[in-house]
Motif scaffolding. Sequence first.
Motif, short mmCIF file in Angstrom:
data_model
loop_
_atom_site.label_atom_id
_atom_site.label_comp_id
_atom_site.label_asym_id
_atom_site.label_seq_id
_atom_site.Cartn_x
_atom_site.Cartn_y
_atom_site.Cartn_z
N LYS A 1 40.79 52.06 41.02
CA LYS A 1 39.46 52.37 41.56
C LYS A 1 38.54 51.16 41.67
CE LYS A 1 39.32 57.12 39.77
NZ LYS A 1 38.58 58.06 38.89
N PHE A 2 38.72 50.17 40.77
CA PHE A 2 37.77 49.07 40.72
C PHE A 2 38.48 47.74 40.42
CE2 PHE A 2 35.68 52.80 38.74
CZ PHE A 2 34.70 53.03 39.71
N VAL A 3 37.81 46.66 40.85
CA VAL A 3 38.09 45.31 40.36
C VAL A 3 36.75 44.75 39.91
CG1 VAL A 3 38.84 42.97 40.92
CG2 VAL A 3 40.03 44.93 41.92
N ILE A 4 36.71 44.16 38.71
CA ILE A 4 35.47 43.57 38.22
C ILE A 4 35.59 42.05 38.31
CG2 ILE A 4 33.96 43.24 36.24
CD1 ILE A 4 34.85 45.97 35.23
N ALA A 5 34.69 41.47 39.06
CA ALA A 5 34.66 40.01 39.20
C ALA A 5 33.41 39.47 38.52
CB ALA A 5 34.67 39.61 40.66
N ARG A 6 33.54 38.31 37.92
CA ARG A 6 32.39 37.68 37.29
C ARG A 6 32.38 36.22 37.70
NH1 ARG A 6 32.70 37.09 31.09
NH2 ARG A 6 32.13 34.90 31.13
N ARG A 7 31.19 35.74 38.09
CA ARG A 7 31.02 34.33 38.43
C ARG A 7 30.03 33.73 37.45
NH1 ARG A 7 29.02 34.23 43.89
NH2 ARG A 7 26.92 34.11 43.02
N GLY A 8 30.49 32.76 36.68
CA GLY A 8 29.64 32.17 35.67
C GLY A 8 29.58 33.06 34.43
N LYS A 9 28.50 32.95 33.67
CA LYS A 9 28.41 33.67 32.40
C LYS A 9 28.01 35.14 32.55
CE LYS A 9 27.42 29.69 29.42
NZ LYS A 9 26.47 29.10 28.44
N LYS A 10 27.15 35.44 33.52
CA LYS A 10 26.58 36.79 33.56
C LYS A 10 26.62 37.46 34.93
CE LYS A 10 23.34 36.03 29.72
NZ LYS A 10 21.91 36.06 29.30
N LYS A 11 27.00 36.78 35.97
CA LYS A 11 26.92 37.35 37.33
C LYS A 11 28.13 38.22 37.60
CE LYS A 11 24.82 37.64 41.32
NZ LYS A 11 23.48 38.27 41.46
N TYR A 12 27.96 39.54 37.39
CA TYR A 12 29.03 40.49 37.61
C TYR A 12 28.98 41.09 39.01
CZ TYR A 12 30.53 40.85 32.69
OH TYR A 12 31.04 40.61 31.44
N GLY B 1 32.82 38.99 49.85
CA GLY B 1 31.45 38.51 49.91
C GLY B 1 30.94 37.92 48.62
N ILE B 2 31.81 37.81 47.63
CA ILE B 2 31.40 37.24 46.35
C ILE B 2 31.19 35.74 46.48
CG2 ILE B 2 32.15 36.84 43.96
CD1 ILE B 2 33.52 39.61 44.14
N ILE C 1 41.42 33.38 46.45
CA ILE C 1 40.46 32.66 47.29
C ILE C 1 40.06 33.53 48.47
CG2 ILE C 1 40.00 30.58 48.62
CD1 ILE C 1 40.43 30.12 45.58
N GLU C 2 41.07 34.09 49.13
CA GLU C 2 40.81 34.95 50.29
C GLU C 2 40.03 36.20 49.86
OE1 GLU C 2 43.29 36.94 54.02
OE2 GLU C 2 44.35 35.91 52.40
N TRP C 3 40.41 36.76 48.72
CA TRP C 3 39.77 37.99 48.24
C TRP C 3 38.29 37.75 47.94
CZ3 TRP C 3 37.22 39.87 43.95
CH2 TRP C 3 37.14 41.26 43.81
N LEU C 4 37.97 36.64 47.29
CA LEU C 4 36.58 36.34 46.95
C LEU C 4 35.70 36.19 48.19
CD1 LEU C 4 37.15 33.77 44.05
CD2 LEU C 4 36.08 36.03 43.82
N VAL C 5 36.27 35.59 49.24
CA VAL C 5 35.50 35.40 50.47
C VAL C 5 35.35 36.71 51.24
CG1 VAL C 5 35.42 34.22 52.70
CG2 VAL C 5 36.13 32.97 50.66
N ALA D 1 38.61 26.48 40.27
CA ALA D 1 39.07 25.27 39.59
C ALA D 1 38.21 24.94 38.37
CB ALA D 1 39.07 24.09 40.55
N ASN D 2 36.90 25.25 38.47
CA ASN D 2 35.98 24.94 37.37
C ASN D 2 35.97 26.00 36.27
OD1 ASN D 2 35.18 22.55 38.59
ND2 ASN D 2 33.44 23.50 39.65
N GLY D 3 36.77 27.06 36.47
CA GLY D 3 36.83 28.12 35.46
C GLY D 3 35.64 29.06 35.48
N ALA D 4 34.96 29.14 36.63
CA ALA D 4 33.76 29.98 36.72
C ALA D 4 34.06 31.40 37.16
CB ALA D 4 32.77 29.34 37.71
N ILE D 5 35.32 31.69 37.52
CA ILE D 5 35.66 33.00 38.04
C ILE D 5 36.50 33.79 37.03
CG2 ILE D 5 36.89 34.25 39.86
CD1 ILE D 5 34.31 32.95 40.81
N TYR D 6 36.06 35.04 36.78
CA TYR D 6 36.79 35.95 35.90
C TYR D 6 37.13 37.20 36.71
CZ TYR D 6 34.94 33.13 32.05
OH TYR D 6 34.62 32.09 31.19
#
Length: 416
Positions: free
Chosen positions: A399-410, A359-360, A352-356, A372-377
Amino acid sequence: MNIIDELTWRGAINQMSDEVGLRKKVEEKSIGVYCGVDPTGDSLHIGHLIPFMMLKRFQMAGHRAHIIIGGGTGSIGDPSGRSSERVLQTMEQVHHNEEALTAQMKQLFGKDNITVLNNYEWLSKIDLLSFLRDYGKLFSINTMLNKEVVSSRLESGISFTEFTYQILQSIDFHHLLEEKDIELQIGGADQWGNITSGIDMIHKIEGSGTEAFALTIPLMLKADGTKFGKTAGGAVWLDAEKTTPYEFYQFWLNQDDRDVVKYLKYFTFLGKEEIASLADKVKNEPEKREAQRRLAEEVTAFVHGKDAVVQAQHISKALFSGDVKTLTAAEIEQGFKKMPTVEVSNEALNIIEWLVLSGIEKSKRQAREDVANGAIYINGERIQDANYIINPSKSFEGKFVIARRGKKKYFLAKIK
């Protein structure tokens, strides 16, 4: 098949100076043929590639192919295709670009039946008085003004420097005919005036019976009428640092159905039967995009090698499926080059802290809701545990962390 017949079938000929004579010549013996490029940059783009694909076909047909890197003409500037004067580069920059383009050409053409030359070697040795007496006298100002490459610039203005470009290119042709027995020059449609000026000069010096030929390639336009080779992001470069092999592969994969068969003829070495089969599939099974995939494979392999094709396909599959954890750090740099990017520390943090902080997500409330809704990968895995800890040092070589919100928002998070 006669090489001229093959080029005609491929739609690759705009004009020829003497079709009957050239056909007879290429059937009788292996001829010398050349195509030139000025070192105005340190990489070719795919627009430059068109005439060189034709040169490659002559090479494959057993003819002696020559590439001219225009270290001399490049220090002057070709006026064709421009509405204003070029800004002259320093000679240091010109020489740097020469080296880069020479390396690219050797990678594309290999070592058999190919010679790379630099016209600076002979043009730099001509003094001013010799230039005016030996060559200037052979050119009519009236004729030069009527050449499209010059006439198109008269309203906006053209310097004497750029005006003399066609004389320098003519000197190249004469020098190569005399020293290397090169009888054919290939170029883009805009080079017709320059090439035929060279033939005229050769006939004045060597006699009207001297054989010298011109062959130009059509201006390539897309089905929508726009110029081929440009994208919203600019030119598509052959240099892997400027356009990654993955981006290069995707460019060809995304071609319009209306253009793909034409590009298969121009940019691949596939034969008539296979291209005809692919054309049928474009017509009857366009949704499979098999022709585009074959085009992307062939051109990417030619420019970057077969391993680059495998890598590009791997990246494409991972992004489509969401299974990004199978990618290497190098593949991520290619595939996520144009994705939204943020910088994060290597500190392990609650998701939670990392996502905020990254800036994601705009707020912790929204972050908790999306988790909670399963939208974060994270790195391809769905995370629904609000207590999950992200440890950047343990993913993709730290070197990297890949975050995805929803189906296509990387989002690509780069570790500082």
